[in-house]
Design a protein around this motif. Structure first.
Motif, PDB file in Angstrom:
ATOM      1  N   ALA A 102    -157.500 -40.443  37.545  1.00 38.62           N
ATOM      2  CA  ALA A 102    -156.761 -39.496  38.376  1.00 38.62           C
ATOM      3  C   ALA A 102    -155.460 -40.128  38.877  1.00 38.62           C
ATOM      4  N   ALA A 103    -155.498 -41.406  39.240  1.00 36.69           N
ATOM      5  CA  ALA A 103    -154.282 -42.090  39.687  1.00 36.69           C
ATOM      6  C   ALA A 103    -153.252 -42.134  38.567  1.00 36.69           C
ATOM      7  N   TYR A 104    -153.704 -42.425  37.359  1.00 34.94           N
ATOM      8  CA  TYR A 104    -152.797 -42.453  36.207  1.00 34.94           C
ATOM      9  C   TYR A 104    -152.215 -41.060  35.947  1.00 34.94           C
ATOM     10  N   ALA A 105    -153.068 -40.042  36.008  1.00 34.03           N
ATOM     11  CA  ALA A 105    -152.594 -38.672  35.756  1.00 34.03           C
ATOM     12  C   ALA A 105    -151.538 -38.272  36.773  1.00 34.03           C
ATOM     13  N   GLU A 106    -151.751 -38.598  38.044  1.00 35.27           N
ATOM     14  CA  GLU A 106    -150.773 -38.237  39.076  1.00 35.27           C
ATOM     15  C   GLU A 106    -149.480 -39.034  38.915  1.00 35.27           C
ATOM     16  N   ALA A 107    -149.578 -40.295  38.533  1.00 34.79           N
ATOM     17  CA  ALA A 107    -148.371 -41.098  38.295  1.00 34.79           C
ATOM     18  C   ALA A 107    -147.524 -40.490  37.174  1.00 34.79           C
ATOM     19  N   GLN A 108    -148.186 -39.989  36.150  1.00 36.15           N
ATOM     20  CA  GLN A 108    -147.458 -39.364  35.045  1.00 36.15           C
ATOM     21  C   GLN A 108    -146.745 -38.091  35.506  1.00 36.15           C
ATOM     22  N   VAL A 109    -147.410 -37.300  36.331  1.00 33.26           N
ATOM     23  CA  VAL A 109    -146.806 -36.064  36.828  1.00 33.26           C
ATOM     24  C   VAL A 109    -145.625 -36.376  37.751  1.00 33.26           C
ATOM     25  N   ILE A 110    -145.773 -37.397  38.589  1.00 35.44           N
ATOM     26  CA  ILE A 110    -144.670 -37.791  39.479  1.00 35.44           C
ATOM     27  C   ILE A 110    -143.446 -38.165  38.638  1.00 35.44           C
ATOM     28  N   ASN A 111    -143.671 -38.884  37.561  1.00 32.00           N
ATOM     29  CA  ASN A 111    -142.556 -39.252  36.680  1.00 32.00           C
ATOM     30  C   ASN A 111    -141.904 -38.003  36.090  1.00 32.00           C
ATOM     31  N   GLN A 112    -142.726 -37.082  35.633  1.00 28.82           N
ATOM     32  CA  GLN A 112    -142.208 -35.835  35.051  1.00 28.82           C
ATOM     33  C   GLN A 112    -141.381 -35.077  36.090  1.00 28.82           C
ATOM     34  N   HIS A 113    -141.879 -34.950  37.311  1.00 31.34           N
ATOM     35  CA  HIS A 113    -141.157 -34.224  38.363  1.00 31.34           C
ATOM     36  C   HIS A 113    -139.855 -34.936  38.741  1.00 31.34           C
ATOM     37  N   ALA A 114    -139.901 -36.257  38.798  1.00 30.04           N
ATOM     38  CA  ALA A 114    -138.698 -37.026  39.148  1.00 30.04           C
ATOM     39  C   ALA A 114    -137.624 -36.846  38.080  1.00 30.04           C
ATOM     40  N   LEU A 115    -138.048 -36.902  36.816  1.00 29.84           N
ATOM     41  CA  LEU A 115    -137.074 -36.714  35.738  1.00 29.84           C
ATOM     42  C   LEU A 115    -136.471 -35.313  35.760  1.00 29.84           C
ATOM     43  N   GLU A 116    -137.270 -34.315  36.110  1.00 29.57           N
ATOM     44  CA  GLU A 116    -136.751 -32.949  36.235  1.00 29.57           C
ATOM     45  C   GLU A 116    -135.739 -32.866  37.374  1.00 29.57           C
ATOM     46  N   ALA A 117    -136.022 -33.545  38.482  1.00 26.08           N
ATOM     47  CA  ALA A 117    -135.137 -33.503  39.650  1.00 26.08           C
ATOM     48  C   ALA A 117    -133.842 -34.272  39.435  1.00 26.08           C
ATOM     49  N   THR A 118    -133.860 -35.239  38.526  1.00 24.94           N
ATOM     50  CA  THR A 118    -132.666 -36.074  38.309  1.00 24.94           C
ATOM     51  C   THR A 118    -131.952 -35.748  37.000  1.00 24.94           C
ATOM     52  N   GLY A 119    -132.322 -34.669  36.375  1.00 29.90           N
ATOM     53  CA  GLY A 119    -131.682 -34.306  35.118  1.00 29.90           C
ATOM     54  C   GLY A 119    -132.055 -35.243  33.979  1.00 29.90           C
ATOM     55  N   GLY A 120    -133.251 -35.806  34.049  1.00 28.68           N
ATOM     56  CA  GLY A 120    -133.729 -36.680  32.981  1.00 28.68           C
ATOM     57  C   GLY A 120    -133.313 -38.136  33.120  1.00 28.68           C
ATOM     58  N   ARG A 122    -130.697 -39.941  43.598  1.00 32.09           N
ATOM     59  CA  ARG A 122    -131.169 -41.323  43.460  1.00 32.09           C
ATOM     60  C   ARG A 122    -132.312 -41.623  44.439  1.00 32.09           C
ATOM     61  N   GLU A 123    -132.246 -41.052  45.629  1.00 33.16           N
ATOM     62  CA  GLU A 123    -133.309 -41.235  46.628  1.00 33.16           C
ATOM     63  C   GLU A 123    -134.636 -40.661  46.099  1.00 33.16           C
ATOM     64  N   THR A 124    -134.570 -39.519  45.471  1.00 34.32           N
ATOM     65  CA  THR A 124    -135.775 -38.908  44.891  1.00 34.32           C
ATOM     66  C   THR A 124    -136.345 -39.796  43.799  1.00 34.32           C
ATOM     67  N   ALA A 125    -135.481 -40.309  42.945  1.00 36.72           N
ATOM     68  CA  ALA A 125    -135.932 -41.187  41.861  1.00 36.72           C
ATOM     69  C   ALA A 125    -136.565 -42.456  42.417  1.00 36.72           C
ATOM     70  N   MET A 126    -135.980 -42.979  43.489  1.00 38.24           N
ATOM     71  CA  MET A 126    -136.522 -44.205  44.090  1.00 38.24           C
ATOM     72  C   MET A 126    -137.902 -43.944  44.701  1.00 38.24           C
ATOM     73  N   GLN A 127    -138.039 -42.877  45.428  1.00 38.30           N
ATOM     74  CA  GLN A 127    -139.338 -42.551  46.031  1.00 38.30           C
ATOM     75  C   GLN A 127    -140.401 -42.324  44.954  1.00 38.30           C
ATOM     76  N   ALA A 128    -140.014 -41.639  43.898  1.00 33.69           N
ATOM     77  CA  ALA A 128    -140.955 -41.394  42.790  1.00 33.69           C
ATOM     78  C   ALA A 128    -141.368 -42.715  42.153  1.00 33.69           C
ATOM     79  N   SER A 129    -140.408 -43.609  42.004  1.00 34.99           N
ATOM     80  CA  SER A 129    -140.701 -44.911  41.416  1.00 34.99           C
ATOM     81  C   SER A 129    -141.679 -45.690  42.287  1.00 34.99           C
ATOM     82  N   PHE A 130    -141.481 -45.664  43.602  1.00 35.21           N
ATOM     83  CA  PHE A 130    -142.382 -46.349  44.520  1.00 35.21           C
ATOM     84  C   PHE A 130    -143.788 -45.753  44.458  1.00 35.21           C
ATOM     85  N   LEU A 131    -143.860 -44.440  44.444  1.00 30.07           N
ATOM     86  CA  LEU A 131    -145.172 -43.772  44.379  1.00 30.07           C
ATOM     87  C   LEU A 131    -145.896 -44.114  43.079  1.00 30.07           C
ATOM     88  N   ARG A 132    -145.161 -44.070  41.991  1.00 32.46           N
ATOM     89  CA  ARG A 132    -145.769 -44.404  40.698  1.00 32.46           C
ATOM     90  C   ARG A 132    -146.258 -45.848  40.677  1.00 32.46           C
TER      91      ARG A 132
END
Length: 156
Positions: free
Chosen positions: A61-79, A92-102
């Motif tokens: 479940a942790a891996y699955a959520e990390a993958q989704v966070i990455n997908q959402h971050a890439l959508e928010a940052t234009g890939g 950039r703040e969104t990408a950083m937070q997503a990176s920390f969460l992942r």
């Protein structure tokens, strides 16, 4: 009769004790990590590739959520990843937070893996120690059995 060394039995006992320590540490670690993840009340996003809607309390479940966070971050940052964004880009703040969460979720996945490894290694050490002690016991029994032989005059 010469006194036999009990070296294999002693080593077997030490290996068994180490195995029990490893196995207990692995099991305790698994449950501590699961408990800490559960306390965060994370649920796998509905758009996850697998385990959607599940509580994040285990490695999959942790891996699955990390993958989704990455997908959402890439959508928010234009890939773009954090490193690819300009310093003044508000995404950039969104990408950083997503990176920390992942990273945190992947750390828990690694912790689960280490816990499983320690548990399995502990079980194997107990079995190896048991085999060493059993071997020593068998050697003691074998050396205790004396086969009489005749020597000297009149022996055939």
């Amino acid at each position: 009769m010469a006194r036999r060394s009990n070296r294999a039995g002693t080593i077997g006992l030490v290996v068994m004790v180490a195995g029990v320590i490893f196995a207990v540490a692995g099991v305790v670690t698994w449950f501590v990590v699961a408990d800490q993840l559960a306390a965060e009340n994370i649920t796998v996003s509905e758009d996850a590739a697998f385990l959607a809607g599940s509580d994040v309390t285990g490695p999959f479940a942790a891996y699955a959520e990390a993958q989704v966070i990455n997908q959402h971050a890439l959508e928010a940052t234009g890939g773009k990843t954090y490193a690819e964004l300009e310093r003044d880009d508000p995404a950039r703040e969104t990408a950083m937070q997503a990176s920390f969460l992942r990273a945190s979720l992947f750390t828990s996945v690694v912790a689960f893996g280490v816990a499983a490894l320690a548990t399995v290694l502990g079980i194997l050490l107990v079995l190896i120690g048991w085999a060493l002690r059993d071997r020593e016991s068998a050697a003691d029994v074998t050396s205790a059995v004396v086969t009489p032989t005749q020597t000297g005059p009149g022996a055939s």
